[in-house]
Design a protein around this motif. Structure first.
Motif, PDB file in Angstrom:
ATOM      1  N   THR A  83       0.827  -1.273  -0.020  1.00 31.08           N
ATOM      2  CA  THR A  83       0.090   0.072  -0.023  1.00 31.08           C
ATOM      3  C   THR A  83       0.757   1.273  -0.010  1.00 31.08           C
ATOM      4  O   THR A  83       1.845   1.327   0.862  1.00 31.08           O
ATOM      5  N   ALA A  84       0.617   2.179  -0.955  1.00 31.75           N
ATOM      6  CA  ALA A  84       1.357   3.431  -0.867  1.00 31.75           C
ATOM      7  C   ALA A  84       1.126   4.354   0.131  1.00 31.75           C
ATOM      8  O   ALA A  84      -0.036   3.848   0.731  1.00 31.75           O
ATOM      9  N   ARG A  85       1.414   5.595   0.266  1.00 32.56           N
ATOM     10  CA  ARG A  85       1.113   6.386   1.315  1.00 32.56           C
ATOM     11  C   ARG A  85      -0.374   6.757   1.420  1.00 32.56           C
ATOM     12  O   ARG A  85      -1.023   6.821   0.321  1.00 32.56           O
ATOM     13  N   VAL A  86      -1.150   6.721   2.608  1.00 34.69           N
ATOM     14  CA  VAL A  86      -2.390   6.503   2.850  1.00 34.69           C
ATOM     15  C   VAL A  86      -2.837   8.030   2.868  1.00 34.69           C
ATOM     16  O   VAL A  86      -2.536   8.899   3.507  1.00 34.69           O
ATOM     17  N   ASP A  87      -3.868   8.075   2.389  1.00 42.25           N
ATOM     18  CA  ASP A  87      -4.748   9.554   2.370  1.00 42.25           C
ATOM     19  C   ASP A  87      -5.604   9.675   3.456  1.00 42.25           C
ATOM     20  O   ASP A  87      -6.769   9.388   3.629  1.00 42.25           O
ATOM     21  N   GLU A  88      -4.822   9.832   4.818  1.00 46.09           N
ATOM     22  CA  GLU A  88      -5.729  10.107   5.850  1.00 46.09           C
ATOM     23  C   GLU A  88      -6.564  11.228   6.049  1.00 46.09           C
ATOM     24  O   GLU A  88      -7.532  11.189   6.699  1.00 46.09           O
ATOM     25  N   THR A  89      -6.331  12.129   5.250  1.00 49.08           N
ATOM     26  CA  THR A  89      -7.399  13.289   5.225  1.00 49.08           C
ATOM     27  C   THR A  89      -8.595  13.095   4.924  1.00 49.08           C
ATOM     28  O   THR A  89      -9.676  13.341   5.408  1.00 49.08           O
ATOM     29  N   ARG A  90      -8.588  12.224   3.488  1.00 55.31           N
ATOM     30  CA  ARG A  90      -9.854  11.836   2.984  1.00 55.31           C
ATOM     31  C   ARG A  90     -10.574  10.984   3.911  1.00 55.31           C
ATOM     32  O   ARG A  90     -11.748  10.960   4.261  1.00 55.31           O
ATOM     33  N   ALA A  91     -10.043  10.089   4.757  1.00 51.74           N
ATOM     34  CA  ALA A  91     -10.675   9.217   5.751  1.00 51.74           C
ATOM     35  C   ALA A  91     -11.195   9.976   6.744  1.00 51.74           C
ATOM     36  O   ALA A  91     -12.351   9.488   7.120  1.00 51.74           O
ATOM     37  N   ALA A  92     -10.626  11.237   7.335  1.00 48.98           N
ATOM     38  CA  ALA A  92     -11.361  11.778   8.276  1.00 48.98           C
ATOM     39  C   ALA A  92     -12.480  12.871   7.657  1.00 48.98           C
ATOM     40  O   ALA A  92     -13.381  13.323   8.259  1.00 48.98           O
ATOM     41  N   ARG A  93     -12.351  13.256   6.210  1.00 48.28           N
ATOM     42  CA  ARG A  93     -13.311  14.192   5.618  1.00 48.28           C
ATOM     43  C   ARG A  93     -14.576  13.443   5.383  1.00 48.28           C
ATOM     44  O   ARG A  93     -15.560  13.974   5.487  1.00 48.28           O
ATOM     45  N   GLU A  94     -14.471  12.297   4.952  1.00 46.10           N
ATOM     46  CA  GLU A  94     -15.418  11.520   4.469  1.00 46.10           C
ATOM     47  C   GLU A  94     -15.473  10.131   5.011  1.00 46.10           C
ATOM     48  O   GLU A  94     -15.115   9.127   4.496  1.00 46.10           O
ATOM     49  N   PRO A  95     -15.663  10.059   6.425  1.00 47.05           N
ATOM     50  CA  PRO A  95     -15.842   8.817   7.187  1.00 47.05           C
ATOM     51  C   PRO A  95     -16.744   7.721   6.576  1.00 47.05           C
ATOM     52  O   PRO A  95     -17.801   7.799   6.246  1.00 47.05           O
ATOM     53  N   VAL A  96     -15.719   6.774   6.281  1.00 47.76           N
ATOM     54  CA  VAL A  96     -16.346   5.334   5.734  1.00 47.76           C
ATOM     55  C   VAL A  96     -15.827   4.356   6.703  1.00 47.76           C
ATOM     56  O   VAL A  96     -14.884   3.867   6.815  1.00 47.76           O
TER      57      VAL A  96
ATOM     58  N   ARG B 115     -10.382   3.872  19.505  1.00 52.13           N
ATOM     59  CA  ARG B 115     -10.079   3.980  18.280  1.00 52.13           C
ATOM     60  C   ARG B 115     -10.958   3.534  17.124  1.00 52.13           C
ATOM     61  O   ARG B 115     -11.857   2.786  17.278  1.00 52.13           O
ATOM     62  N   ILE B 116     -10.805   4.201  16.043  1.00 58.73           N
ATOM     63  CA  ILE B 116     -12.004   4.045  15.152  1.00 58.73           C
ATOM     64  C   ILE B 116     -10.982   3.855  13.615  1.00 58.73           C
ATOM     65  O   ILE B 116     -10.051   4.629  13.474  1.00 58.73           O
ATOM     66  N   VAL B 117     -11.391   2.822  12.856  1.00 61.54           N
ATOM     67  CA  VAL B 117     -10.807   2.714  11.527  1.00 61.54           C
ATOM     68  C   VAL B 117     -11.730   3.043  10.435  1.00 61.54           C
ATOM     69  O   VAL B 117     -12.907   2.614  10.358  1.00 61.54           O
ATOM     70  N   GLY B 118     -11.022   3.836   9.147  1.00 60.19           N
ATOM     71  CA  GLY B 118     -11.847   4.239   8.308  1.00 60.19           C
ATOM     72  C   GLY B 118     -11.288   3.758   6.874  1.00 60.19           C
ATOM     73  O   GLY B 118     -10.074   3.585   6.756  1.00 60.19           O
ATOM     74  N   GLN B 119     -12.313   3.656   5.720  1.00 63.23           N
ATOM     75  CA  GLN B 119     -11.759   3.524   4.608  1.00 63.23           C
ATOM     76  C   GLN B 119     -11.326   4.711   3.896  1.00 63.23           C
ATOM     77  O   GLN B 119     -11.950   5.668   3.874  1.00 63.23           O
ATOM     78  N   THR B 120      -9.994   4.635   3.048  1.00 60.56           N
ATOM     79  CA  THR B 120     -10.029   5.511   2.149  1.00 60.56           C
ATOM     80  C   THR B 120      -9.087   5.061   1.023  1.00 60.56           C
ATOM     81  O   THR B 120      -9.312   3.795   0.767  1.00 60.56           O
ATOM     82  N   VAL B 121      -8.079   5.592   0.561  1.00 58.96           N
ATOM     83  CA  VAL B 121      -7.240   5.314  -0.728  1.00 58.96           C
ATOM     84  C   VAL B 121      -5.974   5.623  -0.464  1.00 58.96           C
ATOM     85  O   VAL B 121      -5.457   6.621   0.398  1.00 58.96           O
ATOM     86  N   ASP B 122      -5.029   5.021  -1.295  1.00 52.11           N
ATOM     87  CA  ASP B 122      -3.594   5.167  -1.022  1.00 52.11           C
ATOM     88  C   ASP B 122      -3.381   6.171  -2.405  1.00 52.11           C
ATOM     89  O   ASP B 122      -4.217   6.691  -3.147  1.00 52.11           O
ATOM     90  N   ARG B 123      -1.952   6.606  -2.503  1.00 52.64           N
ATOM     91  CA  ARG B 123      -1.475   7.469  -3.440  1.00 52.64           C
ATOM     92  C   ARG B 123      -1.893   7.038  -4.834  1.00 52.64           C
ATOM     93  O   ARG B 123      -2.145   7.676  -5.793  1.00 52.64           O
ATOM     94  N   ASN B 124      -2.168   5.671  -5.124  1.00 55.68           N
ATOM     95  CA  ASN B 124      -2.415   5.238  -6.353  1.00 55.68           C
ATOM     96  C   ASN B 124      -4.028   4.757  -6.546  1.00 55.68           C
ATOM     97  O   ASN B 124      -4.158   4.257  -7.478  1.00 55.68           O
ATOM     98  N   GLY B 125      -4.527   5.303  -5.728  1.00 60.70           N
ATOM     99  CA  GLY B 125      -6.014   5.254  -5.787  1.00 60.70           C
ATOM    100  C   GLY B 125      -6.574   3.834  -5.372  1.00 60.70           C
ATOM    101  O   GLY B 125      -7.857   3.545  -5.527  1.00 60.70           O
TER     102      GLY B 125
END
Lengths: 494, 462, 128
Positions: free
Chosen positions: A466-479, B299-309
């Motif tokens: 996994t490349a660098r993770v977008d933590e900002t997006r995770a917090a702005r649009e919580p899924v 703690r809470i885990v959320g879904q997001t994306v990495d740099r490659n989408g």
């Protein structure tokens, strides 16, 4: 084909599959409509997966491959004491006499468990110089809460209104949070330029409205609080208690005892100092040791020994009550007990010594390549910063991410808060000189890369699944759970 | 003789000397001079000497044999800790050291295994409870109740809470300990002596200043509570309904609290893949409505994306927590119960939709059979009329402690005597049956009980 | 880093723009830059009141929380709900679209206590 991302288990489901079959009923089946009230029975559980045992095993095996543990590689996460967890301790915790023991079995059927707990309490008391220990707290933070509640109860009994607790600015976040939860107001104490507390600062703030000083020793900068004895005597002279967060006890084992320095309460993090595994974030265990004056306030039940018989004592008038159900995280205690027996007195002392030697060796060899805000002998960990690298636009975060490409877990970053851009490195005693040298080599190369090719660092890691993770997006649009919709493929990735 | 080394400390004398050289000291002892001399411990710790791995293994085996495990008796205990079968794959997976030797997944790029499994765990908890958001777990059911009560206080701005007397007594005690510091007052609501469930009128008679009502379902007596009616009553008072689930297997059959008007669901996840282990570590869970998300602790885990989408997961909404908000955090909790949550996730994956429902039914059938078998004994009667899941309360004609001791002679741990928690229930025993209790075992419990009473009558006659 | 001349500032990094008897309040470019990506903002209700030097809301980035301190005392007559849904605007346009609340002043004199652009810029440089 490029290796894809492991699907969520819910996306692997095929109706009709199962991973385990409950036994066939040997008793008459019941008609739910008859035994349960109308409307009490649930409908189908929407989205619940149905997979075979192999589907399940493969799913989690693949997920485990996306994880980094102490068994994978060097894990110098500062203040977390990520030491090796001996396997025999794991086996011990799984012995059926321990793992299949119900907490409400009559005492006569639990003598082995009670004996183990009683002995472990004694060992921890001896290691820390405390008079009594409870094993009940589930984690360090719960131990802190228990300790502060005991202090509050003590002053309530004495009819003294002490609302404040002094906490140094280097403290872990749990310290002020635990104090607040116990009903205290937190007064922050500033550390000196040398990174430690001064008697003068405590003298200024300590008064008869203060219930306690809560410090960590060695502190989160990895420095020994030299003035501890003086400080403790100031606190005591004003009628307060000294609580020590035992998060960093590893450095002191067999070398010095907190109880001999004027500390009145300390919690032990068995998952740090006593080598029980961190479990991906728990379960830990946070036993609490106290001096005589506070013993009546310990949580119930207490373990009693009469001759060769062990029993539980519930009726204690001044106890703060319970912090959790039952007696604590027992299987973690089994591991810690096994570890102490494995190391013995001599081994535990060696733990402290080698933990300190490893940290100082790293500090000496990285000095110059990274900025070292407090250049003095450290204890179990040392704190560097990104000051030298920032002129190339490289930050602590980038350094941490790049370390992954070299096969290391990053240190604790941006903590303690008093050091801007902190990189807090705790090697622990279980790491060999070879490992330390490899880590030092990687850090030096990263320092060089920062100068020559900062982009390499800004885009790191490059080699992880996994490349660098977008933590900002995770917090702005919580899924926060799977809802059945396929993952969106966002266009705004950089 | 050559000095013996420690398996967990790799340093050789030669390496120590080299390292000391780099640090600029003659010996490790010199390094420790940073401690004021009078603080140094001058004697060895008074602890046993080091043992070999082999010796530690046998020592611990001997100690474990001084316990009687559920393998070595017929165990009818529950009361917040349930003897369920754990499929082999669970322990195999949680024994993968990539999972158990990692820490809190602060660095998502190399922690996707932990993070994704927690995300799956959160999904399971939402599905089971019928709620919208779940955290990554708390210490245990008891402290989860305490956290829920504090959370309800933050949401409503009120500082009086109602705890049902049918809430596990140790959960109640834990909640009271946690409330001590927050200036929150509490009242324990009585239970209906016939039904063994919370008195709804008691809620209706309260003043309108309550933060929440906490009720356990199925309750400590095993009885099903009337959740919808309680929900209406507490909402009329402006408070929240907190439902505690100590036996989550019941959720395989029972309507989820989320569909019954509940605001916060907490509970004990031990039933799902955690061994009894003499009371811990277990698994506290918590789920709530999305609108209360920012007041949820842990703690809470959320879904997001990495740099490659690519889909990725990370810890999120961390500003609620102690390491950022410090004294103003939602809780002081730092870790979750990562490995126990993983065990729970694997367990639920293995059981799946059908397996979970089947196992729930099996538990209810076993308890129904046990109930029938015990009530066949003249001297045993049912204490309460409410329906139950896998445990219930019996009343015996005589001293329950004596009855249980006699059973023990026959290798039967017959249940939990309730007098210790409820003085008025001084002839009462809480008994539990799960899939681990065979029909044969249950029949024997009935037979032995019959025999005991017959004998005691004989003895009285004599 | 921008410091618009027509605004007034606080040491807590809020800005104030006068619009007749109402003032508009937001956080400065420096504040958003030090916070990093803003992910969440909490603002008071319209019709509520704010007090000078008291917190009126919260801004959060992924790993930091910052209280918003009111530069003035008065009633909140308008709240910028748009930034609650799109907090990233605070990073993109702190002095424009990311205004936070409009306050009807109770005491216009309070404005005299605020810093000018030059004073604020100087203050920040000293803080560094």
């Amino acid at each position: 084909m490029e290796k894809g991302r492991e699907l969520l288990i819910f996306e692997r489901s095929s109706p009709g599959r199962t991973g385990v079959r409950p036994p066939t009923a040997d008793v008459p089946e019941v008609d739910l409509d008859k035994v349960l009230p109308k409307g009490a029975v649930r409908g189908d559980i929407e989205g619940f997966p149905e997979v075979s045992e192999l589907d399940c095993v493969r799913h989690f095996t693949r997920l485990s491959n996306e994880n980094f543990g102490v068994d994978t590689g060097f894990y110098p996460l500062g203040s977390c004491t990520m030491k090796y967890n001996p396997k025999v301790c794991e086996d011990a915790s799984r012995l059926s006499g321990f793992s299949r023991l119900h907490p409400y079995e009559p005492e006569g059927l639990c003598q082995g468990a009670l004996e183990l707990m009683h002995e472990l309490e004694g060992y921890l008391a001896e290691i820390s110089g405390m008079d009594a220990v409870t094993l009940q707290p589930a984690a360090g933070a719960q131990g802190e809460l228990g300790g502060m509640l005991m202090i509050a109860a003590y002053f309530r009994d004495k009819g003294e209104a002490r609302r404040k607790v002094l906490i140094p600015d280097t403290a872990h976040g749990t310290n002020p949070a635990s104090c607040r939860l116990a009903g205290f107001d937190v007064v922050e104490v500033r550390s000196s330029r040398d990174g430690i507390l001064t008697p003068e600062a405590i003298e200024r703030l300590m008064d008869d409205g203060c219930a306690a000083l809560m410090l960590t020793n060695p502190n989160t900068l990895g420095l020994f609080e030299d003035n501890i004895e003086k400080i403790a005597s100031i606190v005591h002279s004003k009628g307060g208690f000294v609580y020590c967060d035992g998060a960093n006890l590893n450095a002191l084992m067999g070398v010095a005892r907190l109880g001999d320095m004027g500390v009145d309460l300390v919690q032990f993090n068995l998952h740090k100092t006593f080598s029980t595994p961190h479990g991906g974030g728990g379960p830990g265990s946070g036993p609490l040791g106290v001096k005589k004056a506070l013993e009546p306030y310990l949580p119930v039940p207490r373990i009693r020994k009469n001759g060769d018989e062990y029993s539980l004592e519930f009726d204690r008038e001044r106890s703060i009550g319970r912090l959790k159900a039952f007696y604590g995280n027992f299987s973690v205690m089994v591991r810690a007990y096994a570890y102490i027996r494995l190391m013995g007195a001599e081994g535990l002392k060696r733990v402290g010594e080698m933990a300190v030697l490893n940290a100082n060796y790293l500090k000496e060899r990285l000095k110059g390549h990274f900025h070292l805000p407090h250049d003095r002998t450290c204890m179990h960990e040392c704190v560097f910063t990104d000051r030298l690298q920032r002129r190339y636009g490289v930050t602590t975060l980038d350094i941490a991410k790049r370390l992954m490409d070299y096969g290391f877990h990053p240190p604790t970053i941006y903590f303690p808060l008093v050091v801007d851009g902190a990189l807090m490195i705790e090697p622990t005693e279980t790491e060999s000189l070879q490992t330390l040298d490899e880590f030092i080599e990687a850090m030096k190369r990263i320092a060089k890369e920062a100068e020559e090719d900062p982009h390499l660092l800004k885009n790191a890691p490059h080699t992880t699944g996994t490349a660098r993770v977008d933590e900002t997006r995770a917090a702005r649009e919580p899924v926060l759970r799977w809802t059945g919709s396929p993952p969106t493929n966002p266009d705004h990735c950089t | 003789m050559e000095k013996r080394g420690f398996t967990c400390i790799p340093h050789t004398d030669e390496e120590i000397a080299r390292m000391c050289g780099v640090v600029g000291i003659a010996s490790v002892d010199e390094l420790l001079n940073v401690l004021p001399g009078e603080l140094r411990l001058t004697r060895p710790l008074r602890l046993p000497e080091a043992l070999s791995e082999q010796e530690v293994g046998s020592l611990l085996r001997d100690m474990s044999r001084r316990n009687t495990s559920t393998d070595d008796c017929s165990c009818f205990l529950g009361a917040g800790a349930y003897n369920h079968y754990i499929p082999s794959a669970v322990d195999h997976i949680i024994s993968r050291s990539e999972f158990y030797t990692a820490y809190t997944p602060y660095q998502p790029e190399i922690s996707q295994g932990t993070l994704q499994s927690i995300f799956e765990y959160q999904t399971f908890i939402c599905q089971l409870t019928g709620m919208e958001v779940s955290n990554a777990s708390l210490y245990d059911g008891a402290s989860a109740v305490a956290e829920a009560v504090l959370m309800a206080g933050r949401i409503t701005g009120k500082n009086h809470v109602l705890l049902s007397s049918t809430l596990h007594p140790e959960y109640r005690e834990t909640a009271l300990t946690y409330l001590e510091g927050g200036g929150v007052s509490s009242r324990v609501l009585p239970y209906c002596p016939e039904k063994g469930t919370t008195m709804i009128q008691a809620v209706e008679e309260c003043k309108d200043d309550i933060a929440c009502l906490v009720v356990q379902h199925p309750n400590f007596f095993g009885s099903l509570e009337e959740i919808e009616a309680l929900s209406r009553a507490v909402h009329d008072k402006g408070g929240l309904l907190v439902v505690a689930v100590a036996e989550p297997l019941s959720l395989g059959i029972l309507k989820p609290p989320g569909e019954l008007g509940c605001d916060i669901v907490v509970g004990e996840g031990q039933s799902f893949g955690s061994p009894l282990s003499f009371g811990g570590p277990y698994l506290g869970f918590m789920a709530t409505r999305e609108r209360y998300l920012r007041q949820m602790p842990g703690r809470i885990v959320g879904q997001t994306v990495d740099r490659n989408g690519k889909r990725a997961f990370c810890l999120t909404l961390a500003t609620r927590e102690q390491h950022i908000r410090r004294a103003r955090a939602t809780s002081n909790i730092c870790t979750n119960q990562g490995l126990s949550a993983l065990a729970c996730t694997v367990y639920l994956v293995l059981l799946g939709r059908k397996g979970l429902m089947e196992l729930s039914r099996l538990n209810i059938a076993k308890a129904a059979y046990l109930r029938k078998r015990l009530l066949d004994v003249k001297e045993i009667s049912a204490a309460f009329t409410s329906p139950c899941f896998n445990e219930f309360v019996i009343e015996v004609d005589g001293d329950p402690e004596g009855f249980l001791e006699e059973l023990l002679e026959h290798g039967i741990v017959g249940g939990l005597s309730l007098g210790r928690f409820y003085p008025e229930l001084d002839r009462h025993i809480l008994v539990t049956a799960t899939e681990m209790n065979t029909k044969e075992e249950i029949d024997r419990y009935g037979e032995v009980a019959e025999g005991l009473f017959a004998r005691s009558i004989e003895e009285t006659r004599r | 880093m921008e410091f618009p001349k027509d605004l007034k500032y606080t040491k807590e990094h809020e800005w104030v723009r006068e619009e007749g008897s109402v003032v508009v309040v937001g956080i400065t470019d420096y504040a958003q830059d030090s916070l990093g990506d803003v992910v969440y903002v909490e603002l008071p209700q319209e019709g509520g009141s704010v007090t000078k030097d008291e917190p009126f809301g919260v801004v959060e980035s992924v790993k930091a929380v910052s209280d918003l301190y009111s530069p003035v005392t008065g009633n909140v007559v308008e709240v910028n709900d748009a930034i609650i849904d799109s907090p990233e605007v605070i990073n993109d346009d702190p002095y424009g679209d990311a205004w936070m609340i409009k306050v009807e002043l109770s005491n216009a004199e309070e404005l005299n206590d605020l810093l000018s652009a030059e004073e604020y810029q100087k203050y920040i440089e000293e803080e560094k």
